[in-house]
Structures are given as C-alpha cells and as structure tokens.
Scaffold this motif. Structure first.
Motif, PDB file in Angstrom:
ATOM      1  N   ASP A   1      13.564  12.830  48.375  1.00 37.96           N
ATOM      2  CA  ASP A   1      14.133  14.017  47.714  1.00 37.96           C
ATOM      3  C   ASP A   1      13.810  15.292  48.491  1.00 37.96           C
ATOM      4  N   ALA A   2      12.570  15.405  48.943  1.00 38.48           N
ATOM      5  CA  ALA A   2      12.124  16.644  49.597  1.00 38.48           C
ATOM      6  C   ALA A   2      12.822  16.873  50.939  1.00 38.48           C
ATOM      7  N   THR A   3      13.342  15.809  51.528  1.00 36.68           N
ATOM      8  CA  THR A   3      14.019  15.942  52.824  1.00 36.68           C
ATOM      9  C   THR A   3      15.546  15.858  52.681  1.00 36.68           C
ATOM     10  N   GLY A   4      16.015  15.936  51.451  1.00 34.25           N
ATOM     11  CA  GLY A   4      17.456  15.783  51.166  1.00 34.25           C
ATOM     12  C   GLY A   4      18.361  16.714  51.964  1.00 34.25           C
ATOM     13  N   ARG A   5      17.861  17.919  52.201  1.00 29.21           N
ATOM     14  CA  ARG A   5      18.663  18.879  52.965  1.00 29.21           C
ATOM     15  C   ARG A   5      19.067  18.323  54.328  1.00 29.21           C
TER      16      ARG A   5
ATOM     17  N   ASP B   1       3.273  26.659  41.149  1.00 29.52           N
ATOM     18  CA  ASP B   1       3.678  25.553  40.280  1.00 29.52           C
ATOM     19  C   ASP B   1       4.603  26.086  39.173  1.00 29.52           C
ATOM     20  N   ARG B   2       4.156  27.159  38.492  1.00 28.96           N
ATOM     21  CA  ARG B   2       4.979  27.720  37.413  1.00 28.96           C
ATOM     22  C   ARG B   2       6.288  28.291  37.932  1.00 28.96           C
ATOM     23  N   TRP B   3       6.240  28.885  39.115  1.00 32.88           N
ATOM     24  CA  TRP B   3       7.443  29.480  39.706  1.00 32.88           C
ATOM     25  C   TRP B   3       8.495  28.402  39.972  1.00 32.88           C
ATOM     26  N   LEU B   4       8.065  27.285  40.574  1.00 27.61           N
ATOM     27  CA  LEU B   4       9.006  26.197  40.877  1.00 27.61           C
ATOM     28  C   LEU B   4       9.555  25.580  39.591  1.00 27.61           C
ATOM     29  N   THR B   5       8.663  25.438  38.606  1.00 27.65           N
ATOM     30  CA  THR B   5       9.084  24.873  37.315  1.00 27.65           C
ATOM     31  C   THR B   5      10.086  25.804  36.636  1.00 27.65           C
ATOM     32  N   ALA B   6       9.795  27.115  36.682  1.00 31.72           N
ATOM     33  CA  ALA B   6      10.691  28.087  36.047  1.00 31.72           C
ATOM     34  C   ALA B   6      12.049  28.138  36.756  1.00 31.72           C
ATOM     35  N   LEU B   7      12.042  27.999  38.077  1.00 25.58           N
ATOM     36  CA  LEU B   7      13.315  27.997  38.817  1.00 25.58           C
ATOM     37  C   LEU B   7      14.164  26.798  38.386  1.00 25.58           C
TER      38      LEU B   7
ATOM     39  N   LEU C   1      14.724  34.850  46.769  1.00 26.40           N
ATOM     40  CA  LEU C   1      13.809  33.814  46.273  1.00 26.40           C
ATOM     41  C   LEU C   1      12.796  33.412  47.346  1.00 26.40           C
ATOM     42  N   GLU C   2      13.240  33.324  48.584  1.00 27.48           N
ATOM     43  CA  GLU C   2      12.308  32.960  49.659  1.00 27.48           C
ATOM     44  C   GLU C   2      11.267  34.064  49.871  1.00 27.48           C
ATOM     45  N   ALA C   3      11.668  35.310  49.663  1.00 31.31           N
ATOM     46  CA  ALA C   3      10.712  36.414  49.774  1.00 31.31           C
ATOM     47  C   ALA C   3       9.656  36.313  48.668  1.00 31.31           C
ATOM     48  N   GLN C   4      10.079  35.936  47.473  1.00 29.66           N
ATOM     49  CA  GLN C   4       9.117  35.752  46.373  1.00 29.66           C
ATOM     50  C   GLN C   4       8.145  34.616  46.717  1.00 29.66           C
ATOM     51  N   LEU C   5       8.684  33.525  47.229  1.00 32.40           N
ATOM     52  CA  LEU C   5       7.833  32.397  47.627  1.00 32.40           C
ATOM     53  C   LEU C   5       6.850  32.814  48.720  1.00 32.40           C
ATOM     54  N   THR C   6       7.324  33.606  49.668  1.00 29.63           N
ATOM     55  CA  THR C   6       6.456  34.074  50.751  1.00 29.63           C
ATOM     56  C   THR C   6       5.274  34.863  50.183  1.00 29.63           C
ATOM     57  N   THR C   7       5.561  35.742  49.226  1.00 31.52           N
ATOM     58  CA  THR C   7       4.496  36.537  48.598  1.00 31.52           C
ATOM     59  C   THR C   7       3.468  35.629  47.920  1.00 31.52           C
ATOM     60  N   LEU C   8       3.961  34.611  47.207  1.00 35.37           N
ATOM     61  CA  LEU C   8       3.044  33.671  46.538  1.00 35.37           C
ATOM     62  C   LEU C   8       2.201  32.903  47.550  1.00 35.37           C
ATOM     63  N   ILE C   9       2.824  32.502  48.640  1.00 38.14           N
ATOM     64  CA  ILE C   9       2.095  31.713  49.641  1.00 38.14           C
ATOM     65  C   ILE C   9       1.078  32.602  50.361  1.00 38.14           C
ATOM     66  N   GLU C  10       1.464  33.834  50.648  1.00 36.87           N
ATOM     67  CA  GLU C  10       0.509  34.784  51.252  1.00 36.87           C
ATOM     68  C   GLU C  10      -0.695  34.984  50.329  1.00 36.87           C
TER      69      GLU C  10
ATOM     70  N   ARG D   1      10.221  28.933  53.254  1.00 33.44           N
ATOM     71  CA  ARG D   1      11.548  28.342  53.420  1.00 33.44           C
ATOM     72  C   ARG D   1      11.473  26.815  53.286  1.00 33.44           C
ATOM     73  N   ALA D   2      10.403  26.223  53.846  1.00 37.62           N
ATOM     74  CA  ALA D   2      10.234  24.765  53.742  1.00 37.62           C
ATOM     75  C   ALA D   2      10.067  24.350  52.278  1.00 37.62           C
ATOM     76  N   VAL D   3       9.309  25.125  51.518  1.00 37.69           N
ATOM     77  CA  VAL D   3       9.113  24.818  50.093  1.00 37.69           C
ATOM     78  C   VAL D   3      10.452  24.933  49.353  1.00 37.69           C
ATOM     79  N   PHE D   4      11.209  25.965  49.689  1.00 39.80           N
ATOM     80  CA  PHE D   4      12.515  26.146  49.043  1.00 39.80           C
ATOM     81  C   PHE D   4      13.441  24.975  49.383  1.00 39.80           C
ATOM     82  N   ASP D   5      13.486  24.603  50.654  1.00 44.45           N
ATOM     83  CA  ASP D   5      14.331  23.471  51.079  1.00 44.45           C
ATOM     84  C   ASP D   5      13.872  22.169  50.433  1.00 44.45           C
ATOM     85  N   ALA D   6      12.558  21.957  50.413  1.00 43.57           N
ATOM     86  CA  ALA D   6      12.019  20.684  49.927  1.00 43.57           C
ATOM     87  C   ALA D   6      12.260  20.485  48.427  1.00 43.57           C
TER      88      ALA D   6
END
Lengths: 193, 193
Positions: free
Chosen positions: A157-161, B84-90, B126-135, B153-158
């Motif tokens: 799933d994670a590599t679906g792209r 975790d919550r961000w991905l779940t909420a998305l 969305l990727e900018a938000q993820l970047t902030t969380l990862i930073e 970007r990898a997290v967003f793609d995955a």
C-alpha cells in the motif's frame, strides 16, 4: 509441414496482437481465430467464452511482472537488499508497461476494468512474495514485525504511487525517481526498526 | 432590512449549492446569480470568469480539510503523536467527504479534473504542514531525517491510499481501518528509526 498445435499460449499471443490492432472495443474471438488460421470453434475449445479469453490474456500480462519479481524472492542474500530490488523492479516493470506501449497499456486497463478478480489475484500474488521476503528478513534479524503478512500489505500500500496504474501518468514526470527513493527508504527504515 | 452584502464567501456558498443541484455539466453563473437574487454581472465583479469561480469553490472545498488539519500542526505536544492524529484526521476528512455526500464528491472530482493547479496548491499546503510536524519531531529528537521536506513528501505519498481520491471506492471497504493502521505504523516506525 504439419500445422502447429493450437495451444492456449498461442491463442493468448494472437489475442494480445488482435487487441493491439483493433482495440478492446472491437476485437472479437473471430478476429483471433482468423489471425491463427483456425475456426472460432477451435478457440472456444480452449477458452469457453470471450470473457474467459480476455481474462486469461490479462492474467498473462500481469503474470509477466510477477514472474520477473519472483526470481528475486527465491534468491539468497540479505532480505533488505532484496526487498529494495523487488520494489525497484516492480516500479520499473510497471513504468515500462505504461511508457513503452501506451496503447496496449490502455487496452489492458480497459480489460482490468472488466474483471476485477484478475487484479485481486495479481495483488495477492505480489503480497505473498513480499510476505516471503519480510519473513526472510525477520529470520535474518534484519526486520521486526509480529505479522509479516500485515506488514507486506502495508509495504504494498505504501508504495502504491509507484505501481498502481491510477498513477501511471506520473511515472514519466521528472523527480519521480527521487520520490520513489524517499518512500522506499522510509519503508525500509520502518521494517528495520 | 438592507440587502445582505454580496461577499465572495456568499457567492461560493451559493455556487456549491447550485453545483449540488444541477451538477457540474449544467451549473452556470446565471444559476448562481439567480440563487442569490442578484445580476450575473454582480457575480462577475467578484469572479471574473466561470472558470475562476469554479476554481475558487474547489479551493474552498479543499481548504476546509487543510484548515482542520492545521490546528494539529500548531498544537504543542510530542510530534509522533500529533503526526499520527494528523494522518488519521486526513483520512477521516477525505472519507467523510467521499461517503457522506457522494454526489457532491463526484462533482468536485469533475471540477478538480478541470483545474490541476488547485490540487497542486492543496498538496503543497498539506506537505508543508507535514514538514512542520516532522521538523518538530526532529527538534524533539523523536524523528531522524536530513531533509524534513523530502520525508514529508514520502509520508504523503506512502499514505496516498488513504487520502488520494483515486482510492475513494476503497474507503468504505471493511478492513480499510486495519490497512490504514498498518501503513501509519510502518511510516511512524520509519520516522523514529
């Protein structure tokens, strides 16, 4: 010279050629029989319906990728390195199918839309290969997961792209290799942790 | 009672309602003006073309999700838990959009097909938000990456299977929550390692 025996493989080869020439909307079993110089009854002896023939040719097309990848699964060597190669080879194979012959790819996308079962079996097959690789990694102490099958599905799933045809248009984009590397690294790090 | 001022927001609300009622193929600026009890010239003073109006209503629809998620980004607390919550909420937001009002969802999918730029901006946001969380995770010592933006970007793609509309049909499938958990766990493990 005796006539060549009419095998399922020869029929499927001819079917792919007919699909390529006429497109999925127009290609018929009669066209396939004509291309082989046989009666359509002879074709129906091997494939009982037009739908069965189309499903078989689609399965054959998908299986080409699975067979290529299965070589990596049966090799020896460190599982992380083989999983890396497996994911790379899957992306490469899909990208070539989409890019080298876009018309045939579009044709198969239509056929896939007609028969979901073929794709489900393909995905099951690929996830089984991934499970074997992850189990190998676990027994080598390189990967950590209580459920290799669940994790295999997550990796898929994670590599679906990079293998799901709904992203085919992206695969020729500059930067896609960089995106793939980033996801593959993230996934491998997750498995190793 | 003085007439309500015609704001862009009121026009966009009416546009969504008109799109819902007539569908994207038939909805016109005249319909929007009629729904508001104003001339179509008044609408055009705020949105210079029909395309601009449709793009704005699509951006508004996408921004609703981004705004919801941005709350999680600005909170305090451990980054892994917030990611975790961000991905779940998305996933939840997208799933609700697709499932609660499938016709409106289909309408927006059509509009999105008309203007790629709006989606690109949404993904960038969305990727900018993820970047902030990862930073934040990196500065807390919880995540490890030399390039938070690449990793974002990898997290967003995955996690695409759980937010990309091309998978919308899968989001009501039993077992999808389990699949999501497995991918989210794999991604979080990758970030922590």
């Amino acid at each position: 010279m005796p006539p060549e025996t009419l095998t399922p493989e020869r029929i499927l080869e001819a079917t792919e050629e007919v699909l390529r020439r006429y497109g999925p909307a127009k290609a018929t079993v009669v066209d396939v029989a004509r291309a082989l110089g046989v009666s359509h009854g002879s074709v129906y002896r091997h494939f009982r319906t037009k739908a069965a023939l189309r499903e078989a040719v689609t399965a054959r097309w998908l299986d080409r990728t699975s067979r290529q990848l299965s070589v990596i699964v049966t090799e020896e060597g460190p599982a992380p390195e083989r999983l890396d190669r497996w994911l790379t080879a899957l992306f490469e194979a899909k990208r070539h199918k989409a890019g080298d012959d876009p018309e045939l790819f579009a044709t198969y996308m239509t056929l896939i839309g007609e028969s979901g079962g073929v794709v489900d079996r393909h995905v099951t097959d690929l996830e089984a290969q991934l499970t074997t690789l992850i189990e190998a990694g676990v027994s080598q102490g390189a990967f950590h997961t209580p459920s290799p099958a669940t994790t295999a599905r997550a990796v898929f799933d994670a590599t679906g792209r990079f293998h799901d045809p709904c992203y085919a248009a992206e695969w020729s984009r500059p930067g896609i290799a960089h995106d793939f590397d980033a996801v593959r690294d993230l996934v491998l790090r997750g498995l190793r942790s």
